[in-house]
Design an enzyme around this catalytic site. Structure first.
Site, PDB file in Angstrom:
ATOM      1  N   GLY C  21       0.803  -1.492  -0.255  1.00 56.60           N
ATOM      2  CA  GLY C  21      -0.248  -0.237  -0.002  1.00 56.60           C
ATOM      3  C   GLY C  21       0.737   1.174   0.123  1.00 56.60           C
ATOM      4  O   GLY C  21       0.628   2.618   0.524  1.00 56.60           O
ATOM      5  N   SER C  23       2.000   2.893  -2.395  1.00 53.46           N
ATOM      6  CA  SER C  23       1.633   3.939  -3.190  1.00 53.46           C
ATOM      7  C   SER C  23       0.751   3.766  -3.429  1.00 53.46           C
ATOM      8  O   SER C  23       0.596   6.056  -3.622  1.00 53.46           O
ATOM      9  CB  SER C  23       0.990   3.088  -4.897  1.00 53.46           C
ATOM     10  OG  SER C  23       2.632   2.735  -5.540  1.00 53.46           O
ATOM     11  N   HIS C  57      -1.771   1.129 -11.871  1.00 52.63           N
ATOM     12  CA  HIS C  57      -1.220   2.726 -11.077  1.00 52.63           C
ATOM     13  C   HIS C  57      -2.856   3.690 -11.841  1.00 52.63           C
ATOM     14  O   HIS C  57      -2.438   4.607 -11.178  1.00 52.63           O
ATOM     15  CB  HIS C  57      -0.327   2.316 -11.073  1.00 52.63           C
ATOM     16  CG  HIS C  57       0.911   1.734 -10.720  1.00 52.63           C
ATOM     17  ND1 HIS C  57       0.684   2.498  -9.185  1.00 52.63           N
ATOM     18  CD2 HIS C  57       1.286   0.781 -10.285  1.00 52.63           C
ATOM     19  CE1 HIS C  57       1.294   1.243  -7.941  1.00 52.63           C
ATOM     20  NE2 HIS C  57       1.656   0.205  -8.843  1.00 52.63           N
ATOM     21  N   ALA C  59      -4.643   3.815 -13.826  1.00 56.99           N
ATOM     22  CA  ALA C  59      -6.577   4.313 -13.462  1.00 56.99           C
ATOM     23  C   ALA C  59      -7.021   4.666 -12.119  1.00 56.99           C
ATOM     24  O   ALA C  59      -7.948   5.532 -12.165  1.00 56.99           O
ATOM     25  CB  ALA C  59      -7.064   2.538 -13.090  1.00 56.99           C
ATOM     26  N   ARG C  60      -5.758   4.900 -11.678  1.00 58.88           N
ATOM     27  CA  ARG C  60      -6.202   5.485 -10.229  1.00 58.88           C
ATOM     28  C   ARG C  60      -5.951   6.819 -10.519  1.00 58.88           C
ATOM     29  O   ARG C  60      -5.954   7.346  -8.638  1.00 58.88           O
ATOM     30  CB  ARG C  60      -5.206   4.356  -8.991  1.00 58.88           C
ATOM     31  CG  ARG C  60      -5.467   3.507  -8.095  1.00 58.88           C
ATOM     32  CD  ARG C  60      -4.398   4.135  -6.490  1.00 58.88           C
ATOM     33  NE  ARG C  60      -3.614   4.122  -6.397  1.00 58.88           N
ATOM     34  CZ  ARG C  60      -2.506   2.843  -6.395  1.00 58.88           C
ATOM     35  NH1 ARG C  60      -3.352   1.145  -6.202  1.00 58.88           N
ATOM     36  NH2 ARG C  60      -1.321   2.973  -5.978  1.00 58.88           N
TER      37      ARG C  60
END
Lengths: 180, 180, 180
Positions: C21, C23, C57, C59-60
């Protein structure tokens, strides 16, 4: 339920490395409550090395420990625990391994069901798991997938948990909740 | 012995990952005491890579560091240290490796003897070791056994120690004892 | 610049294991500042597994995130960031991998240049990296060299940083600076 138990965390996640003393610490947390205590064992005796480890773990738990084996239906074992009974699950890592090696399993559904069982458990419930993500990227694809699944499971459980402890050399570092 | 040394921990265990800065931190802890200081080196120059690492470590330790090599008889080296002399052992991981590779060694007896020597040492004694248990289960059986032995040794030393420090990126996290 | 931003660390190093977690925590730290925010991505899509991770990544990070790719010239990307813009670098591990796989690269010079860019950055600058040194010594020589380089880089950045955080199971442990 006596007043002094109000401060007992409902859900505790105990993380640690190999031979970190995480199981002994988790047993200490559970056995600080009034017994009997329920030990939910997830190990499967695939080979001699694993059977030896299971035997060592069992030898540490005479009554008032009661042991149930739940190598696959861990959510069910948590749901069947008598209300108010302190429960120790040792360990999530082995359960996840068993689920990943079961080719007919729907892993995402099983993880969701486990999370639901943990969220609904009256507690105190203590979950032990191996932190496996601090090494070099494994060359083996299954090992890479395993540590991804384990890491995601730990994150989701840590969100649910009242207390998260990282055990190093037998010593607990509290990373969420009150220091015991 | 002057009063201000009363607060110096008798036995400190410094754990850390590879290239975590654990040796430099341990040297800083020891060299904060009045010298000369005794450096107990456990490395054996098996190959070029190891010999290069030994040379780098030695280059960091000019007098008043005094160096003794103890790749096998670490307990003896600790017992032979002059009373009151600050001692740094770098590192337990290599000693354990050497002991495990020695087929004629009685590992359990040697570990017990090392623990006895540490328990009896007047201190300050600082022990450096690699934390190796936070990765995926190694495929190699000897590596699995090594991390089991290392983990158990760390737990037993942590029980004896007044201070246990986990070094990450050169930064010490105190997990037992007073923060320095 | 408003007064309340004075307390924001100029340089933060976020370390964590795989799927820890780290990132998401780093994005939370950056997005707590006034946007827009600059995301410096270091991943290179070598294979399907990596391309899938990059897509997840991205998409976040909808706008007001702006993304630049810097698989090799990370120092340049940090220097070109508009002053005052919060910057997230995700992650150093991949940049180091790319640099080590580039046979024509002068790794020591590139690391020194990256450290200089980080030291000169106005901030807030948040750097994400994998802690990879807590496992058994890898059998692969390149992997051993990688974890040595990563460990040394982390130590040097931790010296420069105002804040260093170790993320475990999505939970931040502050090992340098003020707890957020």
């Amino acid at each position: 339920m006596p007043d002094e138990t109000r401060a007992v965390p409902r859900l505790t996640l105990v993380l640690g490395g190999a031979r970190s003393g995480k199981s002994a610490h988790a047993e200490w947390l559970v056995s600080a409550q009034a017994g009997p205590w329920l030990y939910v064992a997830t190990a499967q005796g695939w080979d001699d090395e694993m059977r030896e480890r299971i035997a060592l773990h069992r030898a540490r738990r005479p009554p008032p420990w009661e042991t149930v084996d739940a190598p696959r239906d861990l959510a069910g074992a948590i749901r069947r625990a008598p209300p108010g009974r302190p429960v120790l699950v040792d360990c999530l890592t082995l359960w996840l391994t068993n689920a990943m090696l079961d080719e007919e399993a729907d892993l995402a559904a099983e993880v969701a069901d486990l999370l639901a069982a943990c969220a609904a458990a009256p507690g105190p419930l203590v979950l032990v798991s191996n932190e496996v993500g601090f090494g070099i990227v494994p060359e083996n694809a299954l090992a890479r997938r395993f540590r991804d699944e384990a890491g995601r499971l730990h994150q989701r459980l840590a969100t649910l948990a009242d207390r998260v402890v990282l055990v190093v050399a037998g010593l607990p570092m509290t990373i969420k909740g009150e220091t015991q």
